[in-house]
Design an enzyme around this catalytic site. Structure first.
Site, short mmCIF file in Angstrom:
data_model
loop_
_atom_site.label_atom_id
_atom_site.label_comp_id
_atom_site.label_asym_id
_atom_site.label_seq_id
_atom_site.Cartn_x
_atom_site.Cartn_y
_atom_site.Cartn_z
N LYS A 13 77.97 37.42 0.94
CA LYS A 13 78.44 36.50 -0.10
C LYS A 13 78.58 37.20 -1.45
CE LYS A 13 76.48 32.39 2.13
NZ LYS A 13 77.78 31.87 2.53
N LYS A 96 80.30 33.01 12.28
CA LYS A 96 79.65 31.79 12.75
C LYS A 96 80.41 30.56 12.26
CE LYS A 96 76.37 30.81 9.00
NZ LYS A 96 74.97 30.50 8.67
N LYS A 99 80.08 24.90 7.79
CA LYS A 99 80.64 23.75 7.08
C LYS A 99 81.26 24.17 5.75
CE LYS A 99 76.26 22.37 4.88
NZ LYS A 99 75.46 23.48 5.42
#
Length: 229
Positions: A13, A96, A99
């Site tokens: 990230k 993966k 959401k």
């Protein structure tokens, strides 16, 4: 600090930032505080969160040893059955399912309609081979579908491949879509029922907040007494 900088999630990230924000760096510590504040003993996690829970164990043990106390129990991980903790994206099976992914077609939402679920599975990324074989390294897309089918059906990945021997990927997608839609139907129904009862939800939130506050205040008082503040 070196341990925090080595977390795969931080590396992944932080790549999107010229200067990663402090919140991204300290997020695993915040997760630990969420566990310890309520003296969590067992924490349900996915495979990718195991490093974070190991950090929680380390911090818990270090606090208890430093202040010669046993206020905090060492939390234990509760891992899902094999494969269920790392379901892959339907659009980018090397990553993966998440959401937070911008593409809604990459994931199955618990509130998706049966038609939406079937449509997303049919449009999932696989490869040019038609045979059904389980090889996560070489065939991540079709292997992800096999894994999902295995989780829902209770069959092993080998049994799923045997069941679809001689069939093509499209047939796997069709049957998986229908199986998954049926599996999630009662869950979606319950979610919609709860969502339509605002009074019930507000009552649950209010009662839960009161219980959580009581536990948190007791824990905070104990910690102050132990560290002498």
């Amino acid at each position: 600090m070196p341990q925090l900088s080595r977390f795969p999630q931080f590396k992944e990230k932080s790549a999107a930032f010229k200067e990663p924000p402090l919140g991204l760096y300290l997020y695993p510590v915040l997760q630990v505080s969420d566990i310890l504040l309520y003296k969590g003993t067992h924490v349900p996690i996915g495979d990718d969160q195991l490093a974070h829970l190991n950090l929680a164990k380390h911090i818990t043990g270090k606090f208890n040893n430093t202040f010669k106390t046993n206020i905090f129990p060492i939390p234990k991980e509760v891992l899902p059955k094999s494969g269920a903790g790392r379901v892959k994206s339907l659009r980018a099976p090397e990553k993966k399912m998440s959401k937070s992914e911008a593409d809604a077609k990459s994931r199955i939402e618990l509130t998706d309609s049966s038609d939406d679920i079937i449509r997303k599975i049919r449009k999932s990324v696989t490869d040019m081979k038609s045979a059904i074989t389980y090889d996560p390294a070489e065939r991540p897309g079709v292997s992800n579908l096999i894994q999902i089918y295995s989780i829902i059906s209770g069959l092993s990945t080998e049994q799923v491949c045997e069941q679809f021997a001689g069939k093509e990927t499209l047939q796997l997608k069709v049957e998986l879509g229908e199986l998954l839609a049926e599996y999630l139907k009662p869950i979606r129904k319950r979610i919609l029922e709860y969502s339509s009862d605002r009074h019930y939800l507000e009552t649950v939130l209010k009662d839960g907040a009161a219980k959580a506050t009581t536990i948190a205040e007791e824990t905070f008082t104990q910690v102050q007494q132990v560290i002498g503040s």
